[in-house]
Design a protein around this motif. Structure first.
Motif, PDB file in Angstrom:
ATOM      1  N   CYS A   1       0.871  -0.655   0.119  1.00  0.00           N
ATOM      2  CA  CYS A   1      -0.240   0.288   0.137  1.00  0.00           C
ATOM      3  C   CYS A   1       0.704   1.433   0.092  1.00  0.00           C
ATOM      4  O   CYS A   1       0.520   2.359  -0.626  1.00  0.00           O
ATOM      5  CB  CYS A   1      -0.775  -0.072   1.200  1.00  0.00           C
ATOM      6  N   SER A   2       2.114   1.205  -0.185  1.00  0.00           N
ATOM      7  CA  SER A   2       3.144   2.379   0.367  1.00  0.00           C
ATOM      8  C   SER A   2       3.386   2.634  -0.924  1.00  0.00           C
ATOM      9  O   SER A   2       4.008   3.408  -1.450  1.00  0.00           O
ATOM     10  CB  SER A   2       4.375   1.336   0.909  1.00  0.00           C
ATOM     11  N   HIS A   3       3.197   1.992  -2.063  1.00  0.00           N
ATOM     12  CA  HIS A   3       3.530   2.362  -3.654  1.00  0.00           C
ATOM     13  C   HIS A   3       2.033   2.091  -3.836  1.00  0.00           C
ATOM     14  O   HIS A   3       1.658   0.439  -4.950  1.00  0.00           O
ATOM     15  CB  HIS A   3       4.490   1.200  -3.914  1.00  0.00           C
ATOM     16  N   PRO A   4       1.061   2.946  -4.592  1.00  0.00           N
ATOM     17  CA  PRO A   4      -0.564   2.368  -4.871  1.00  0.00           C
ATOM     18  C   PRO A   4      -0.268   3.227  -5.854  1.00  0.00           C
ATOM     19  O   PRO A   4       0.705   3.846  -7.080  1.00  0.00           O
ATOM     20  CB  PRO A   4      -0.635   3.664  -3.983  1.00  0.00           C
ATOM     21  N   TYR A   5      -0.914   2.467  -7.252  1.00  0.00           N
ATOM     22  CA  TYR A   5      -1.065   2.180  -8.879  1.00  0.00           C
ATOM     23  C   TYR A   5      -0.756   3.798  -8.856  1.00  0.00           C
ATOM     24  O   TYR A   5      -0.153   4.624  -9.988  1.00  0.00           O
ATOM     25  CB  TYR A   5      -2.183   1.668  -9.321  1.00  0.00           C
ATOM     26  N   SER A   6      -1.861   4.423  -8.521  1.00  0.00           N
ATOM     27  CA  SER A   6      -1.304   6.111  -8.633  1.00  0.00           C
ATOM     28  C   SER A   6      -0.252   6.917  -8.610  1.00  0.00           C
ATOM     29  O   SER A   6      -0.707   7.789  -9.691  1.00  0.00           O
ATOM     30  CB  SER A   6      -3.075   6.892  -7.636  1.00  0.00           C
ATOM     31  N   GLY A   7       0.348   6.438  -8.088  1.00  0.00           N
ATOM     32  CA  GLY A   7       1.593   7.079  -7.799  1.00  0.00           C
ATOM     33  C   GLY A   7       2.512   6.610  -9.057  1.00  0.00           C
ATOM     34  O   GLY A   7       3.243   7.781 -10.048  1.00  0.00           O
ATOM     35  N   PHE A   8       2.717   5.183  -8.640  1.00  0.00           N
ATOM     36  CA  PHE A   8       3.524   4.685 -10.894  1.00  0.00           C
ATOM     37  C   PHE A   8       2.303   5.764 -11.546  1.00  0.00           C
ATOM     38  O   PHE A   8       3.625   5.842 -12.522  1.00  0.00           O
ATOM     39  CB  PHE A   8       3.030   3.227 -11.398  1.00  0.00           C
ATOM     40  N   VAL A   9       1.212   5.891 -11.818  1.00  0.00           N
ATOM     41  CA  VAL A   9       1.212   6.901 -13.121  1.00  0.00           C
ATOM     42  C   VAL A   9       1.313   8.289 -12.754  1.00  0.00           C
ATOM     43  O   VAL A   9       1.516   8.770 -14.473  1.00  0.00           O
ATOM     44  CB  VAL A   9      -0.813   6.425 -12.866  1.00  0.00           C
ATOM     45  N   PHE A  10       1.004   8.858 -11.720  1.00  0.00           N
ATOM     46  CA  PHE A  10       1.777  10.098 -11.898  1.00  0.00           C
ATOM     47  C   PHE A  10       2.800   9.686 -12.517  1.00  0.00           C
ATOM     48  O   PHE A  10       3.557  11.269 -12.956  1.00  0.00           O
ATOM     49  CB  PHE A  10       1.334  10.949 -10.791  1.00  0.00           C
ATOM     50  N   ARG A  11       4.367   9.246 -11.606  1.00  0.00           N
ATOM     51  CA  ARG A  11       5.437   9.245 -12.119  1.00  0.00           C
ATOM     52  C   ARG A  11       5.455   8.738 -13.571  1.00  0.00           C
ATOM     53  O   ARG A  11       6.745   9.827 -13.980  1.00  0.00           O
ATOM     54  CB  ARG A  11       6.553   8.509 -11.100  1.00  0.00           C
ATOM     55  N   PHE A  12       5.155   8.368 -13.987  1.00  0.00           N
ATOM     56  CA  PHE A  12       5.298   7.912 -15.040  1.00  0.00           C
ATOM     57  C   PHE A  12       4.701   9.475 -16.560  1.00  0.00           C
ATOM     58  O   PHE A  12       5.771   9.329 -17.437  1.00  0.00           O
ATOM     59  CB  PHE A  12       4.506   6.639 -15.598  1.00  0.00           C
ATOM     60  N   SER A  13       3.632   9.275 -15.741  1.00  0.00           N
ATOM     61  CA  SER A  13       3.210  11.036 -16.827  1.00  0.00           C
ATOM     62  C   SER A  13       3.902  11.548 -16.944  1.00  0.00           C
ATOM     63  O   SER A  13       4.280  12.358 -17.878  1.00  0.00           O
ATOM     64  CB  SER A  13       1.673  10.881 -16.688  1.00  0.00           C
ATOM     65  N   PHE A  14       4.400  11.964 -15.742  1.00  0.00           N
ATOM     66  CA  PHE A  14       5.609  13.389 -14.828  1.00  0.00           C
ATOM     67  C   PHE A  14       6.808  12.894 -16.123  1.00  0.00           C
ATOM     68  O   PHE A  14       7.116  14.492 -16.864  1.00  0.00           O
ATOM     69  CB  PHE A  14       5.803  13.424 -13.907  1.00  0.00           C
ATOM     70  N   GLY A  15       6.990  11.909 -16.205  1.00  0.00           N
ATOM     71  CA  GLY A  15       8.433  11.160 -17.102  1.00  0.00           C
ATOM     72  C   GLY A  15       7.745  11.371 -18.502  1.00  0.00           C
ATOM     73  O   GLY A  15       9.199  12.166 -19.751  1.00  0.00           O
ATOM     74  N   ILE A  16       7.021  11.164 -18.864  1.00  0.00           N
ATOM     75  CA  ILE A  16       6.381  11.961 -20.386  1.00  0.00           C
ATOM     76  C   ILE A  16       7.083  13.163 -20.473  1.00  0.00           C
ATOM     77  O   ILE A  16       6.900  13.919 -22.068  1.00  0.00           O
ATOM     78  CB  ILE A  16       5.286  11.055 -21.009  1.00  0.00           C
ATOM     79  N   THR A  17       6.307  14.084 -19.702  1.00  0.00           N
ATOM     80  CA  THR A  17       5.829  15.330 -20.461  1.00  0.00           C
ATOM     81  C   THR A  17       7.498  15.875 -19.676  1.00  0.00           C
ATOM     82  O   THR A  17       7.134  16.792 -20.695  1.00  0.00           O
ATOM     83  CB  THR A  17       5.162  15.986 -18.481  1.00  0.00           C
ATOM     84  N   LEU A  18       8.089  15.234 -19.284  1.00  0.00           N
ATOM     85  CA  LEU A  18       9.094  16.037 -18.783  1.00  0.00           C
ATOM     86  C   LEU A  18       9.885  15.932 -20.134  1.00  0.00           C
ATOM     87  O   LEU A  18      10.795  16.812 -21.367  1.00  0.00           O
ATOM     88  CB  LEU A  18      10.038  15.086 -18.012  1.00  0.00           C
ATOM     89  N   LEU A  19      10.132  14.004 -20.778  1.00  0.00           N
ATOM     90  CA  LEU A  19      10.890  14.742 -22.755  1.00  0.00           C
ATOM     91  C   LEU A  19       9.862  15.132 -22.960  1.00  0.00           C
ATOM     92  O   LEU A  19      10.894  15.690 -23.563  1.00  0.00           O
ATOM     93  CB  LEU A  19       9.836  12.646 -22.886  1.00  0.00           C
ATOM     94  N   ILE A  20       8.701  16.072 -23.444  1.00  0.00           N
ATOM     95  CA  ILE A  20       7.373  16.384 -24.335  1.00  0.00           C
ATOM     96  C   ILE A  20       8.106  17.948 -23.815  1.00  0.00           C
ATOM     97  O   ILE A  20       8.779  18.342 -25.512  1.00  0.00           O
ATOM     98  CB  ILE A  20       6.035  16.375 -23.803  1.00  0.00           C
ATOM     99  N   ILE A  21       8.292  17.856 -23.030  1.00  0.00           N
ATOM    100  CA  ILE A  21       8.623  19.673 -23.090  1.00  0.00           C
ATOM    101  C   ILE A  21      10.805  19.541 -23.265  1.00  0.00           C
ATOM    102  O   ILE A  21      10.861  20.343 -24.194  1.00  0.00           O
ATOM    103  CB  ILE A  21       9.354  19.520 -21.418  1.00  0.00           C
ATOM    104  N   LEU A  22      11.482  18.815 -23.787  1.00  0.00           N
ATOM    105  CA  LEU A  22      12.601  18.367 -23.449  1.00  0.00           C
ATOM    106  C   LEU A  22      13.143  18.602 -24.899  1.00  0.00           C
ATOM    107  O   LEU A  22      13.255  19.505 -25.403  1.00  0.00           O
ATOM    108  CB  LEU A  22      13.032  17.960 -23.198  1.00  0.00           C
ATOM    109  N   PHE A  23      12.112  18.074 -25.813  1.00  0.00           N
ATOM    110  CA  PHE A  23      12.062  17.467 -26.830  1.00  0.00           C
ATOM    111  C   PHE A  23      11.605  19.148 -27.697  1.00  0.00           C
ATOM    112  O   PHE A  23      11.911  20.120 -29.019  1.00  0.00           O
ATOM    113  CB  PHE A  23      10.713  17.223 -27.608  1.00  0.00           C
ATOM    114  N   ILE A  24      10.561  20.299 -26.988  1.00  0.00           N
ATOM    115  CA  ILE A  24       9.897  21.605 -27.963  1.00  0.00           C
ATOM    116  C   ILE A  24      11.070  22.149 -27.479  1.00  0.00           C
ATOM    117  O   ILE A  24      11.339  23.512 -27.940  1.00  0.00           O
ATOM    118  CB  ILE A  24       8.662  21.937 -26.867  1.00  0.00           C
TER     119      ILE A  24
END
Length: 298
Positions: free
Chosen positions: A179-202
């Motif tokens: 319970c210390s690593h909920p699925y919602s946390g993985f979704v948020f961190r994965f989406s955050f990484g994708i967002t950083l990558l998109i910003i970098l390309f821009i």
């Protein structure tokens, strides 16, 4: 343009920042992608549907827990350094929870002092005091977690303690609901990484576009300075290295052309004094006979 970017401290700092940004974004994506795609493909598993046939790592799990078998945190304290598992540490409380009505149990870990931990402790307390009429017993405890199959057998410690208590009908399977690593946390961190990558390309696109604009502006400035000085710009100047061509084309008035050959002393064949032909390397004095050798004069 590339040389210009790496040729200054500012350019090198920008490149270093891009590399660090890229590394961080990739780290976020790779560290959370397994759970993210597991949930995307298989969906979340309800806790009441868990059994020994569908234990899988990186499995998102949610649902309500209405029973807690025991809190076994104290049994694991001295073994934590040997486990080296992110789901069991000194910051976790470890519970045993049932997954069916046949005595099958799994481990459930939660951060100490968290809301879920407090509710699970309250639920366990009501069961031990046989207070089934409490609100927590009726509603249960909602969890949002991720399931893992540990690399080591972590259930032996808890199983031995349960067997010593006389509850031999209870089986603890080697599976952890974290319970210390909920699925919602993985979704948020994965989406955050994708967002950083998109910003970098821009950002890279903007930097390249800006660099090209600066180069074009410099070229325009140079060209205008040449024009202002009544000089031909460098790109319009013809190359000064041309092959020697003895044949020079000259156009006549009638549109035709003739070929004029440039003087070449090696092919000299002229008799200016009507004495005889002379060639390169031979000289003739006026009035002398042809018996002279032309070199010494006699």
């Amino acid at each position: 343009m590339v040389r210009g970017i790496f040729g200054s401290h500012k350019g090198r700092l920008i490149c270093l920042g891009i590399v660090i940004w890229l590394a961080v974004s990739i780290l976020f994506i790779t560290a959370n992608s397994a759970v993210f795609f597991k949930g995307l493909i298989s969906g979340k598993l309800y806790i009441k549907d868990i059994d020994q046939d569908n234990f899988s790592t990186n499995q998102p799990i949610n649902g309500r827990i209405n029973n807690v078998t025991a809190n076994v945190t104290d049994y694991y304290t001295e073994y934590i350094p040997d486990f080296k598992d992110k789901s069991i540490s000194e910051y976790h409380n470890i519970y045993i929870v049932p997954i069916d009505n046949k005595g099958s149990n799994v481990l459930l870990t939660v951060i100490k002092g968290s809301e879920t931990d407090i509710k699970l402790a309250s639920l366990l307390n009501t069961e031990e005091n046989d207070n089934r009429s409490s609100e927590i017993s009726k509603t249960g405890v909602w969890i949002n977690a991720t399931g893992f199959i540990p690399k080591q057998n972590m259930t032996a410690i808890a199983q031995d303690r349960i067997n010593l208590s006389g509850k031999n009908d209870i089986i603890v399977y080697n599976y952890i609901i974290d319970c210390s690593h909920p699925y919602s946390g993985f979704v948020f961190r994965f989406s955050f990484g994708i967002t950083l990558l998109i910003i970098l390309f821009i950002a890279i696109f903007i930097i390249i576009k800006r660099a090209k604009a600066v180069v074009m502006a410099d070229e325009y400035t140079v060209r205008e300075s040449y024009i202002a000085a009544n000089r031909r710009p460098p790109e319009e100047q013809q190359s000064t290295t041309q092959d020697y061509n003895p044949a020079v084309r000259t156009d006549n008035d009638d549109g035709k052309y003739s070929t004029t050959r440039v003087f070449d002393s090696s092919t000299r064949n002229v008799d200016h004094y009507n004495s005889r032909e002379i060639s390169y390397g031979q000289f003739q004095r006026q009035g002398e006979k042809s018996g002279d050798d032309g070199f010494f004069g006699e």
